[in-house]
Design an enzyme around this catalytic site. Sequence first.
Site, mmCIF file in Angstrom:
data_model
loop_
_atom_site.group_PDB
_atom_site.id
_atom_site.type_symbol
_atom_site.label_atom_id
_atom_site.label_comp_id
_atom_site.label_asym_id
_atom_site.label_seq_id
_atom_site.Cartn_x
_atom_site.Cartn_y
_atom_site.Cartn_z
ATOM 1 N N LYS A 118 0.816 -1.218 0.000
ATOM 2 C CA LYS A 118 0.000 0.000 0.000
ATOM 3 C C LYS A 118 0.850 1.268 0.000
ATOM 4 C CE LYS A 118 -4.544 -1.190 1.741
ATOM 5 N NZ LYS A 118 -5.603 -0.772 2.677
ATOM 6 N N LYS A 201 -5.298 -11.348 -6.475
ATOM 7 C CA LYS A 201 -6.446 -11.426 -5.584
ATOM 8 C C LYS A 201 -7.595 -10.559 -6.107
ATOM 9 C CE LYS A 201 -6.207 -9.044 -1.824
ATOM 10 N NZ LYS A 201 -6.092 -8.421 -0.497
ATOM 11 N N LYS A 204 -10.976 -4.645 -4.218
ATOM 12 C CA LYS A 204 -11.745 -3.451 -4.563
ATOM 13 C C LYS A 204 -10.881 -2.411 -5.250
ATOM 14 C CE LYS A 204 -12.364 -3.054 0.417
ATOM 15 N NZ LYS A 204 -13.385 -3.106 1.432
HETATM 16 P P1 AMP Z 1 -11.011 -5.671 3.310
HETATM 17 O O1 AMP Z 1 -12.029 -5.403 2.286
HETATM 18 O O2 AMP Z 1 -9.618 -5.606 2.808
HETATM 19 O O3 AMP Z 1 -11.257 -4.924 4.598
HETATM 20 O O4 AMP Z 1 -11.221 -7.206 3.687
HETATM 21 C C1 AMP Z 1 -12.283 -7.636 4.480
HETATM 22 C C2 AMP Z 1 -12.264 -9.138 4.645
HETATM 23 O O5 AMP Z 1 -12.453 -9.763 3.375
HETATM 24 C C3 AMP Z 1 -10.955 -9.698 5.202
HETATM 25 O O6 AMP Z 1 -11.236 -10.786 6.064
HETATM 26 C C4 AMP Z 1 -10.231 -10.163 3.973
HETATM 27 O O7 AMP Z 1 -9.314 -11.192 4.248
HETATM 28 C C5 AMP Z 1 -11.398 -10.669 3.116
HETATM 29 N N1 AMP Z 1 -11.056 -10.623 1.678
HETATM 30 C C6 AMP Z 1 -10.745 -9.517 0.947
HETATM 31 N N2 AMP Z 1 -10.477 -9.858 -0.332
HETATM 32 C C7 AMP Z 1 -10.608 -11.216 -0.395
HETATM 33 C C8 AMP Z 1 -10.464 -12.180 -1.448
HETATM 34 N N3 AMP Z 1 -10.131 -11.816 -2.690
HETATM 35 N N4 AMP Z 1 -10.681 -13.471 -1.146
HETATM 36 C C9 AMP Z 1 -11.042 -13.876 0.099
HETATM 37 N N5 AMP Z 1 -11.176 -13.005 1.133
HETATM 38 C C10 AMP Z 1 -10.981 -11.704 0.889
#
Ligand code: AMP
Length: 342
Positions: A118, A201, A204
């Site tokens: 990041k 991955k 967003k």
């Molecule tokens: P974030 O949107 O980064 O706050 O992620 C929120 C939750 O979603 C966390 O537990 C991440 O590990 C999970 N997460 C985000 N992207 C993925 C993905 N591509 N596959 C599986 N889990 C995800």
Amino acid sequence: MSATQFTPRVFSGIQPSGNLHLGNYLGALKRFADMQGLEMETVYCMVDMHAITVWQDPSELAHSTRELCAGFIAAGVDPEQSILFNQSQVPEHAQLAWIFNCVARMGWMQRMTQWKDKAGKNQQNASLGLLAYPSLMAADILVYHATHVPVGDDQKQHLELTRDIAIKFNNDFGIDFFPITEPVIEGAATRVMSLRDGAKKMSKSDPSDMSRINMTDDADAIAKKIRKAKTDPDALPSDVDGLEGRPEARNLVNIYAALSDQTVAQVLSEVGGKQFGTFKPMLADLAVARLSPISTEMARLMNDQSEIDRILARGSERARAIAAPILDRTYEIVGMVGAGKR
Ligand code: AMP
Ligand code: TRP
């Protein structure tokens, strides 16, 4: 000290920054909902203070927080059964994070891959909060003495650091106070990959909207994105070993398994030998059947924002009732005069 000596409690958080996608649903939200049945207290948080480690427009942050709350509820998190709240309204998170800033070492933070990704090339210009982020995350978890943390695979390193902070605190002060938390990284979809590139991955922040399925996508958009998803020319294998070296095929099968609550082996016994031309419409139908009720419910909940605000306020009160005595005891252990009177 092992986590088993503490009352089992589940904690997890999601950042309110931009749209929820299928990775968030399968890697996090769906599993949060499923964990409600396991006779553990479940505490789920919209981590607005984590979100502002990179710039957030204030009105968008407020909107995303409410929309994320709607997403939790629509995905099956019951605000009565679980405690649902936004981080900033429970100041004990930030207070414990400061203590942890003084326990954790700079080198631990600088090693985090999320920090490196990041902050990019210009680390000097990243916010101090972005570097300290894992310390706040450890506080989120440990201020509830949480023992189980369901997350996607990308959070593994942060959870290891949470354990390191708990261990060092316990050692420094010669007391078994914080539990050594168990990461819960389970199921077929702990790492949902981009639909355009099986090595990346689903995220967003990917500039291509075709790379992800958003929770707010309509049936046509979902079907189109799956139809255009990158694949290879071969038919699907009949067993798991046959997915070796085929990241795009593996990803679509993982998604199918997670959406249908089956194992990958079960899915392959059903679809092995089929071409993607046949499998993709099956996957699209399944994804639409699972996701459309959620997006419809999110939109309905977003029509009554005052109800969402009430849910968050009530969740914050319940969360504080757990966090405040743990913080107070921490202050007392550290030697802050005035603490320990609760
Ligand atoms: P974030 O949107 O980064 O706050 O992620 C929120 C939750 O979603 C966390 O537990 C991440 O590990 C999970 N997460 C985000 N992207 C993925 C993905 N591509 N596959 C599986 N889990 C995800
Ligand atoms: N760091 C997590 C993410 O980016 C979000 C998060 C913050 C979190 N605090 C947490 C997850 C505590 C689990 C537990 O996805």
